[in-house]
Design a protein around this motif. Structure first.
Motif, short mmCIF file in Angstrom:
data_model
loop_
_atom_site.label_atom_id
_atom_site.label_comp_id
_atom_site.label_asym_id
_atom_site.label_seq_id
_atom_site.Cartn_x
_atom_site.Cartn_y
_atom_site.Cartn_z
N ILE A 1 0.83 -1.21 0.00
CA ILE A 1 0.00 0.00 0.00
C ILE A 1 0.87 1.26 0.00
N LEU A 2 1.92 1.27 0.83
CA LEU A 2 2.82 2.42 0.88
C LEU A 2 3.55 2.62 -0.45
N THR A 3 3.97 1.49 -1.07
CA THR A 3 4.65 1.59 -2.37
C THR A 3 3.72 2.13 -3.44
N ALA A 4 2.48 1.61 -3.48
CA ALA A 4 1.51 2.08 -4.47
C ALA A 4 1.18 3.56 -4.24
N GLY A 5 1.04 3.95 -2.98
CA GLY A 5 0.76 5.36 -2.69
C GLY A 5 1.91 6.26 -3.09
N SER A 6 3.14 5.81 -2.88
CA SER A 6 4.31 6.61 -3.26
C SER A 6 4.39 6.77 -4.78
N VAL A 7 4.13 5.68 -5.51
CA VAL A 7 4.16 5.74 -6.98
C VAL A 7 3.07 6.69 -7.49
N PHE A 8 1.89 6.63 -6.87
CA PHE A 8 0.79 7.52 -7.29
C PHE A 8 1.13 8.98 -7.03
N VAL A 9 1.74 9.26 -5.88
CA VAL A 9 2.12 10.65 -5.55
C VAL A 9 3.20 11.14 -6.51
N MET A 10 4.16 10.27 -6.85
CA MET A 10 5.20 10.66 -7.81
C MET A 10 4.60 10.95 -9.18
N TRP A 11 3.66 10.10 -9.61
CA TRP A 11 3.00 10.34 -10.90
C TRP A 11 2.21 11.64 -10.89
N LEU A 12 1.50 11.90 -9.79
CA LEU A 12 0.73 13.13 -9.68
C LEU A 12 1.65 14.35 -9.65
N ALA A 13 2.81 14.23 -8.97
CA ALA A 13 3.75 15.35 -8.93
C ALA A 13 4.33 15.64 -10.31
N GLU A 14 4.66 14.59 -11.06
CA GLU A 14 5.18 14.81 -12.42
C GLU A 14 4.12 15.42 -13.32
N LEU A 15 2.86 15.01 -13.12
CA LEU A 15 1.77 15.57 -13.93
C LEU A 15 1.59 17.05 -13.63
N ILE A 16 1.69 17.42 -12.35
CA ILE A 16 1.58 18.84 -11.97
C ILE A 16 2.75 19.63 -12.53
N SER A 17 3.96 19.05 -12.49
CA SER A 17 5.13 19.74 -13.02
C SER A 17 5.02 19.96 -14.53
N GLU A 18 4.40 19.00 -15.21
CA GLU A 18 4.30 19.08 -16.67
C GLU A 18 3.23 20.06 -17.11
N LYS A 19 2.08 20.08 -16.42
CA LYS A 19 0.95 20.89 -16.87
C LYS A 19 0.57 22.00 -15.90
N GLY A 20 1.32 22.15 -14.84
CA GLY A 20 0.98 23.16 -13.85
C GLY A 20 2.03 24.22 -13.71
#
Length: 310
Positions: free
Chosen positions: A24-43
């Motif tokens: 669960i912690l690994t999946a949550g970390s991967v999701f947060v990293m993906w969300l952070a990259e998405l914000i960096s790309e389009k935000g």
């Protein structure tokens, strides 16, 4: 069988829960990293920093409610709360000054004539930041001090037959406790040392490389000869600015402890020096990003108007 079966079942349940928690912690970390990259790309700005910034802001109401309950139960702490907010406000102003302060070293560029046109001849400057390491020296200083504190706390709870050794462990544990003055002295010295370390490994702040590049392009510092004298002058400037930034960063790191000791209000300890620097740094970066986008839009509209008239 009756005694061994529940023990085996208990061990199996613990292993399952540990595996499930890790996944669960690994999946949550991967999701947060993906969300952070998405914000960096389009935000705007760095997505990871913005997520941390939002997490810190989300915790402020919790700390504020706890502090208000504490003050409501004890009316004598009202003045202490006012002093606490004033200290945090002054600390934020100081952090803004440190994050934005730079030491400008003037560079004289030679003139170059290409055909009938003359290029260069405009004086520029090299900006040396007062706080080159940002928040990283504080984070690493906490991590370094946390390791011996954790080991000493585990050893102090263990059953040691040697009374002399146990007394030494208890004494060291008290010295390394966050409530002791030894901890804060080591904390301050580690921040200063790590700030100098980060300044020494940053690529854009190497005096020898800067001096070689200036000599290569024919540029120079006013009153300083090119080559080795330029490197020595830049090294002196960098040492002075880094020293001032390291002392300032160390003082900021001690602000939460000083504020809690002076006002006897510890509910705002969740907002430490690291949180303050992250909040101010991300807010300033977000403002600069917004200004850049607005300036780019103004240039685009200006170019469109020029195209219409042309």
């Amino acid at each position: 069988l009756t005694t061994q079966a529940p023990a085996a079942l208990l061990i199996g349940n613990k292993a399952f829960f540990m595996f499930a928690s890790t996944m669960i912690l690994t999946a949550g970390s991967v999701f947060v990293m993906w969300l952070a990259e998405l914000i960096s790309e389009k935000g705007l700005g760095n997505g990871g920093s913005l997520l941390i910034f939002c997490g810190i802001l989300a915790g402020i109401p919790v700390y504020a409610s706890r502090t208000s309950q504490l003050v409501a139960n004890d009316s004598a702490m009202g003045f202490g709360l006012f002093v606490l907010l004033a200290i945090f406000f002054v600390a934020m102003i100081f952090i803004v000054i440190m994050q934005e302060a730079i030491r400008k070293v003037v560079i004289i560029n030679p003139k170059r004539q290409v055909g009938n046109k003359v290029y260069g001849g405009v004086n520029t400057f090299i900006p040396f930041k007062l706080n080159p390491g940002g928040v990283m020296p504080i984070i690493f200083a906490i991590a370094i001090l946390l390791f011996p504190s954790t080991i000493l706390s585990i050893l102090s709870q263990a059953q040691i037959s040697n009374a002399h050794l146990k007394q030494i462990i208890m004494t060291l544990s008290q010295w390394m406790s966050p409530s002791g003055i030894t901890y804060y002295v080591l904390y301050f010295l580690l921040i200063v040392a790590l700030t100098f370390f980060y300044a020494s490994i940053i690529p854009n702040m190497q005096p020898k490389e800067i001096a070689n590049n200036l000599k290569k392009y024919g540029s120079s510092i006013p009153g300083v000869k090119p080559g080795r004298p330029t490197a020595e002058a830049l090294d002196k400037i960098l040492t002075k600015t880094t020293f001032i930034g390291a002392i300032g960063l160390g003082l900021i790191a001690l602000v939460p402890a000083f504020a809690s000791y002076a006002t006897r209000i510890t509910t705002f300890q969740g907002i430490g020096a690291t949180s303050l620097i992250i909040m101010v740094g991300v807010a300033l970066d977000l403002i600069n990003q917004v200004k850049t986008h607005l300036l780019a839009r103004n240039y685009e509209s200006f170019l469109k108007v020029c195209e219409r008239f042309s």
